[in-house]
Every structure is written in structure tokens, then in C-alpha cells.
Motif scaffolding. Structure first.
Motif, PDB file in Angstrom:
ATOM      1  N   GLY A  88      45.740  51.846  38.786  1.00  0.00           N
ATOM      2  CA  GLY A  88      44.452  52.072  38.147  1.00  0.00           C
ATOM      3  C   GLY A  88      43.418  50.994  38.393  1.00  0.00           C
ATOM      4  O   GLY A  88      42.225  51.297  38.572  1.00  0.00           O
ATOM      5  N   LEU A  89      43.854  49.735  38.433  1.00  0.00           N
ATOM      6  CA  LEU A  89      42.873  48.655  38.495  1.00  0.00           C
ATOM      7  C   LEU A  89      42.066  48.634  39.797  1.00  0.00           C
ATOM      8  O   LEU A  89      40.853  48.353  39.758  1.00  0.00           O
ATOM      9  N   PRO A  90      42.648  48.915  40.972  1.00  0.00           N
ATOM     10  CA  PRO A  90      41.794  48.986  42.168  1.00  0.00           C
ATOM     11  C   PRO A  90      40.687  50.036  42.043  1.00  0.00           C
ATOM     12  O   PRO A  90      39.555  49.812  42.499  1.00  0.00           O
ATOM     13  N   VAL A  91      41.002  51.170  41.425  1.00  0.00           N
ATOM     14  CA  VAL A  91      39.983  52.206  41.238  1.00  0.00           C
ATOM     15  C   VAL A  91      38.902  51.700  40.290  1.00  0.00           C
ATOM     16  O   VAL A  91      37.697  51.856  40.552  1.00  0.00           O
ATOM     17  N   THR A 117      38.065  48.691  39.747  1.00  0.00           N
ATOM     18  CA  THR A 117      37.308  47.628  40.404  1.00  0.00           C
ATOM     19  C   THR A 117      36.208  48.218  41.283  1.00  0.00           C
ATOM     20  O   THR A 117      35.072  47.720  41.300  1.00  0.00           O
ATOM     21  N   VAL A 118      36.541  49.288  42.008  1.00  0.00           N
ATOM     22  CA  VAL A 118      35.520  49.947  42.831  1.00  0.00           C
ATOM     23  C   VAL A 118      34.411  50.511  41.940  1.00  0.00           C
ATOM     24  O   VAL A 118      33.215  50.340  42.230  1.00  0.00           O
ATOM     25  N   LEU A 119      34.790  51.164  40.858  1.00  0.00           N
ATOM     26  CA  LEU A 119      33.798  51.776  39.977  1.00  0.00           C
ATOM     27  C   LEU A 119      32.882  50.737  39.337  1.00  0.00           C
ATOM     28  O   LEU A 119      31.648  50.879  39.337  1.00  0.00           O
ATOM     29  N   LEU A 120      33.490  49.683  38.781  1.00  0.00           N
ATOM     30  CA  LEU A 120      32.704  48.702  38.034  1.00  0.00           C
ATOM     31  C   LEU A 120      31.965  47.742  38.964  1.00  0.00           C
ATOM     32  O   LEU A 120      30.758  47.509  38.813  1.00  0.00           O
ATOM     33  N   ALA A 121      32.683  47.162  39.918  1.00  0.00           N
ATOM     34  CA  ALA A 121      32.021  46.223  40.828  1.00  0.00           C
ATOM     35  C   ALA A 121      31.004  46.947  41.713  1.00  0.00           C
ATOM     36  O   ALA A 121      29.906  46.443  41.961  1.00  0.00           O
ATOM     37  N   GLY A 122      31.363  48.157  42.168  1.00  0.00           N
ATOM     38  CA  GLY A 122      30.457  48.887  43.038  1.00  0.00           C
ATOM     39  C   GLY A 122      29.182  49.319  42.342  1.00  0.00           C
ATOM     40  O   GLY A 122      28.101  49.305  42.947  1.00  0.00           O
ATOM     41  N   GLY A 123      29.284  49.685  41.079  1.00  0.00           N
ATOM     42  CA  GLY A 123      28.113  50.171  40.374  1.00  0.00           C
ATOM     43  C   GLY A 123      27.285  49.091  39.707  1.00  0.00           C
ATOM     44  O   GLY A 123      26.063  49.260  39.544  1.00  0.00           O
ATOM     45  N   LEU A 157      22.997  39.568  30.257  1.00  0.00           N
ATOM     46  CA  LEU A 157      24.296  39.042  30.702  1.00  0.00           C
ATOM     47  C   LEU A 157      25.144  40.113  31.380  1.00  0.00           C
ATOM     48  O   LEU A 157      26.285  39.829  31.785  1.00  0.00           O
ATOM     49  N   HIS A 158      24.626  41.310  31.523  1.00  0.00           N
ATOM     50  CA  HIS A 158      25.439  42.455  31.925  1.00  0.00           C
ATOM     51  C   HIS A 158      26.276  42.227  33.191  1.00  0.00           C
ATOM     52  O   HIS A 158      27.484  42.502  33.178  1.00  0.00           O
ATOM     53  N   PRO A 159      25.724  41.737  34.299  1.00  0.00           N
ATOM     54  CA  PRO A 159      26.579  41.543  35.478  1.00  0.00           C
ATOM     55  C   PRO A 159      27.736  40.590  35.209  1.00  0.00           C
ATOM     56  O   PRO A 159      28.865  40.834  35.672  1.00  0.00           O
ATOM     57  N   ALA A 160      27.480  39.526  34.471  1.00  0.00           N
ATOM     58  CA  ALA A 160      28.551  38.582  34.144  1.00  0.00           C
ATOM     59  C   ALA A 160      29.590  39.234  33.236  1.00  0.00           C
ATOM     60  O   ALA A 160      30.793  38.965  33.359  1.00  0.00           O
ATOM     61  N   THR A 161      29.156  40.110  32.322  1.00  0.00           N
ATOM     62  CA  THR A 161      30.097  40.808  31.453  1.00  0.00           C
ATOM     63  C   THR A 161      31.056  41.666  32.257  1.00  0.00           C
ATOM     64  O   THR A 161      32.271  41.678  32.015  1.00  0.00           O
ATOM     65  N   VAL A 162      30.528  42.386  33.252  1.00  0.00           N
ATOM     66  CA  VAL A 162      31.376  43.219  34.106  1.00  0.00           C
ATOM     67  C   VAL A 162      32.324  42.344  34.929  1.00  0.00           C
ATOM     68  O   VAL A 162      33.518  42.655  35.060  1.00  0.00           O
ATOM     69  N   ALA A 163      31.816  41.252  35.464  1.00  0.00           N
ATOM     70  CA  ALA A 163      32.670  40.359  36.260  1.00  0.00           C
ATOM     71  C   ALA A 163      33.788  39.759  35.413  1.00  0.00           C
ATOM     72  O   ALA A 163      34.943  39.678  35.859  1.00  0.00           O
ATOM     73  N   VAL A 164      33.469  39.356  34.190  1.00  0.00           N
ATOM     74  CA  VAL A 164      34.494  38.790  33.305  1.00  0.00           C
ATOM     75  C   VAL A 164      35.520  39.851  32.929  1.00  0.00           C
ATOM     76  O   VAL A 164      36.733  39.581  32.881  1.00  0.00           O
ATOM     77  N   ALA A 165      35.058  41.061  32.655  1.00  0.00           N
ATOM     78  CA  ALA A 165      35.990  42.139  32.315  1.00  0.00           C
ATOM     79  C   ALA A 165      36.992  42.375  33.446  1.00  0.00           C
ATOM     80  O   ALA A 165      38.201  42.525  33.207  1.00  0.00           O
ATOM     81  N   LEU A 166      36.507  42.394  34.684  1.00  0.00           N
ATOM     82  CA  LEU A 166      37.414  42.576  35.817  1.00  0.00           C
ATOM     83  C   LEU A 166      38.349  41.376  35.985  1.00  0.00           C
ATOM     84  O   LEU A 166      39.533  41.540  36.313  1.00  0.00           O
ATOM     85  N   LEU A 218      47.085  41.757  35.113  1.00  0.00           N
ATOM     86  CA  LEU A 218      47.979  42.388  36.081  1.00  0.00           C
ATOM     87  C   LEU A 218      48.834  41.343  36.784  1.00  0.00           C
ATOM     88  O   LEU A 218      50.044  41.546  36.979  1.00  0.00           O
ATOM     89  N   ALA A 219      48.236  40.225  37.155  1.00  0.00           N
ATOM     90  CA  ALA A 219      48.987  39.161  37.816  1.00  0.00           C
ATOM     91  C   ALA A 219      50.052  38.587  36.888  1.00  0.00           C
ATOM     92  O   ALA A 219      51.198  38.340  37.296  1.00  0.00           O
ATOM     93  N   ARG A 220      49.697  38.363  35.622  1.00  0.00           N
ATOM     94  CA  ARG A 220      50.661  37.826  34.653  1.00  0.00           C
ATOM     95  C   ARG A 220      51.814  38.798  34.442  1.00  0.00           C
ATOM     96  O   ARG A 220      52.973  38.393  34.328  1.00  0.00           O
ATOM     97  N   SER A 221      51.497  40.081  34.402  1.00  0.00           N
ATOM     98  CA  SER A 221      52.550  41.076  34.227  1.00  0.00           C
ATOM     99  C   SER A 221      53.485  41.094  35.420  1.00  0.00           C
ATOM    100  O   SER A 221      54.709  41.190  35.279  1.00  0.00           O
TER     101      SER A 221
END
Length: 363
Positions: A274-277, A279-285, A325-334, A341-344
Motif C-alpha cells: 500500500g505505501l508505494p501507492v 507515496t505516488v498519490l500524496l507526493a505526486g499530487g 505548512l501543507h507541503p511539509a505536512t504531506v512530507a512528514v506524513a510520508l 514500515l522500516a521499523r516493522s
């Protein structure tokens, strides 16, 4: 590429436009024999619990009882509740038994609270939530009027620091911008369910029919699990506008916000598929258009993203200063999701309030 960024920005813009129209207010008169049990799991909540109780006990329009489950607090939480209970017979202090293997702390406390409650409806709230006086009545009335087993909403988020402004607004952005129907009852499939664990009212019979919290004892994201279980059991669940019903200050800074969202990420977006998808949706948009400026389509994408974010922020009654702050909010969320995911993958446990949960515990 700039056309792609515009398309990815237009998706949440159109989704949010529809969802903000669909998102309704809780309303309806509860039946005369309705009793709402306001259930509060509390672990180390001395800074919050008094104000939470004052708001809950000020409920109007429906009979309430208030139960607090002290979950092995290491501060003055039980003493504060005990003193308040001596003044109001509607309030009871309970002590959680030792956490059994295979349970997460909040889920266990909620299960024990439900067992002790006498209400026809169970209203689970966090200790940092402040209910509006008519919240319990409106949510119970809404449930009864619509034949809805679970009514939930995202409380108005009180945001006091930059760290909170960079993290907390992602909740409403994701629900309004990326969930078809925003959790309304007509989206009956369990995958379309949504819930905010800070504010959930559930009809007792439906709750017991699907096994209550015991049915997902290993979960950390309890609200979503309960909503999905109810839908899978044939019951209706609905998200309403939570801002008029309650307010909440989830965290007090960036570090606490990061750790809090990291805890729940494994059960949401942070999956290998799910996370790659996402990432495309959030980072791309929301991020890619910045890299493509001054292309006209990229500029149009940015206008759409900010209009979307502003509309969601204003409807949720969150501070307007968080919008830039919106772009930074999206970047922090990702970043939170990829960290989870890495910790898991490394088998590192999620921790919260002195407890650690393995990947199996939170699965």
C-alpha cells in the motif's frame, strides 16, 4: 509529468468537494430510555482527566454515566478521578487488571469498560477529548434515527505548536481527500469504513454481536477495527462532522506527534503493497508540482492542493495558520509511514506510554 501532477492533485480536490458536502451533522432526539455510558480509558492522564470529566458530566439531553478505567497509571490520574467520583454518583473509577498476553493496552481497557457499563449506547472517548454538552445526545439520537450501529467523528483538533501543525492536519486530509464517501453509512463495504478512536458511539447490542474489542485484541488502531468488524457483521457505521461535538488536543509537540502517529501507521498506510501507492498519490499530487514550477499545469496543481487543504481545514475548524505548512505536512506524513514500515521490517516494536508492542501484537 506536469499533467500527471495536475491529475494527482485533482483527485483529492474532487473527492474532498464531494465528501465535504456529504459529511453531515449528528442529529436526532434519543429515545427516553436511552442511557449513554461515556467510557474513558486512562493511563497517565493527570494533565487531562479533570477537564475531560467536567465536560462529560456536563452532558445534556440524555442520561449518562461516566466510567474511567485507570490502566496502571504512574501519576495522579486515579486520585483525581476518585476525588471527583465522591462528588458525583454518575462517575465510577475502575482499575484495569494486568494486561493479558496478546492484548494492547487501550483495547483491553475499552473491553473492560464495556463489560462494566450499563448503557444502551457506549461512547468511547480519549482522556484528551472535551465533549460538547449535547454531543452524547446528538450521537445517540443520530444512531437511533438512522438505524446506525456506530457513529463517529473527528473532534476539532486543538493545535498549539508547529510540530502539531505539521502532523495532526493529515487526519482530515486523508479522510476527506482520499476515502470515497468519507465513511458515510451508504458506503457499506468494510474497506470503506472509517472511525476516529477519539470519539466513537456504538449501540450495545451491535457491539456485543461482533465480539466487541475482544475481536481485535491485538490492534492499536481500535476505532477503525471496530467499524470494519461492525460492517462485516452487517451493521451500519457512519462518520459525521465531529468538530461541533468535541475538541481534542492529541499531542503537545512534534516528538509526541511523531511517536503517536508512528504507533498506528502499521495498521494503516504503512504496508509493503500500500505505501508505494500512497507515496505516488500524496507526493505526486502535493509535492511534485513544486518541482515542476513554473510549468502552468504545475501551478494549477498547487492552486488545487491549497484550495483543497483550505476547505478541509476550515470545515474541520483547525487553525488557518497550518494551511501554508501543507507541503511539509504531506512530507512528514510520508516520512512517518516509511519509518513505520522500516521499523516493522526490522521487527522493532511500537511503543506508547511505557509499553512496547511487537509487530504481531499490532497486526
Amino acid at each position: 509529468m506536469d499533467a500527471l501532477s495536475l491529475a494527482l492533485a485533482a483527485f483529492p480536490a474532487s473527492m474532498a468537494a464531494a465528501n465535504l458536502i456529504l459529511l453531515g451533522r449528528a442529529g436526532g432526539e434519543p429515545a427516553p430510555d436511552t442511557l449513554v455510558s461515556i467510557l474513558i480509558p486512562a493511563r497517565d492522564e493527570a494533565a487531562n482527566i479533570a477537564d475531560c470529566l467536567d465536560a462529560a458530566l456536563a452532558s445534556t439531553g440524555v442520561e449518562v454515566e461516566v466510567l474511567v478505567m485507570d490502566d496502571a497509571s504512574r501519576d495522579a490520574t486515579p486520585e483525581i478521578v476518585s476525588a471527583r467520583a465522591a462528588l458525583d454518583p454518575r462517575l465510577r473509577l475502575l482499575r484495569a487488571p494486568p494486561l493479558p498476553p496478546g492484548w494492547t493496552g487501550k483495547v483491553h481497557a475499552c473491553a473492560r469498560l464495556a463489560e462494566a457499563a450499563r448503557g444502551t449506547h457506549l461512547l468511547f472517548i480519549d482522556a484528551d477529548v472535551r465533549l460538547a454538552p449535547d454531543a452524547a445526545a446528538r450521537m445517540a439520537g443520530h444512531a437511533q434515527a438512522g438505524g446506525i450501529a456506530l457513529v463517529t467523528g473527528v473532534p476539532r483538533q486543538r493545535i498549539g505548536t508547529l510540530g502539531e501543525g505539521l502532523t495532526v492536519p493529515a487526519i482530515n486530509l486523508l479522510m476527506m481527500g482520499y476515502l470515497p464517501g468519507a465513511g458515510r453509512a451508504f458506503t457499506g463495504h468494510p474497506a470503506m469504513a472509517a472511525a476516529c478512536g477519539q470519539l466513537i458511539l456504538v449501540e450495545r447490542g451491535a457491539y456485543e454481536a461482533v465480539g466487541g474489542h475482544a475481536a481485535f485484541r491485538q490492534r492499536l488502531h481500535d476505532g477503525l477495527a471496530l467499524a470494519r468488524n461492525l460492517r462485516a457483521g452487517g451493521h451500519r457505521t457512519e462518520v459525521v462532522n465531529g468538530a461541533p461535538l468535541a475538541d481534542c488536543r492529541m499531542y503537545s509537540g512534534f516528538r509526541e506527534s511523531w511517536n503517536g502517529f508512528l504507533k498506528n501507521a502499521r495498521e494503516g498506510m504503512a504496508t509493503p503493497l500500500g505505501l508505494p501507492v500512497w507515496t505516488v498519490l500524496l507526493a505526486g499530487g502535493h509535492l511534485l508540482p513544486w518541482l515542476l514550477l513554473p510549468a502552468p499545469l504545475a501551478a494549477a496543481a498547487l492552486v488545487l492542493t491549497y484550495l483543497t487543504r483550505a476547505a478541509i481545514t476550515w470545515r474541520a475548524r483547525e487553525p488557518s495558520w497550518t494551511i501554508p505548512l501543507h507541503p511539509a505536512t504531506v512530507a512528514v506524513a510520508l516520512a512517518i509511514q516509511w519509518t513505520a514500515l522500516a521499523r516493522s521490517a526490522l521487527g522493532r516494536p511500537a511503543g506508547w506510554k511505557g509499553r512496547a508492542y511487537s509487530a504481531a501484537d499490532g497486526a
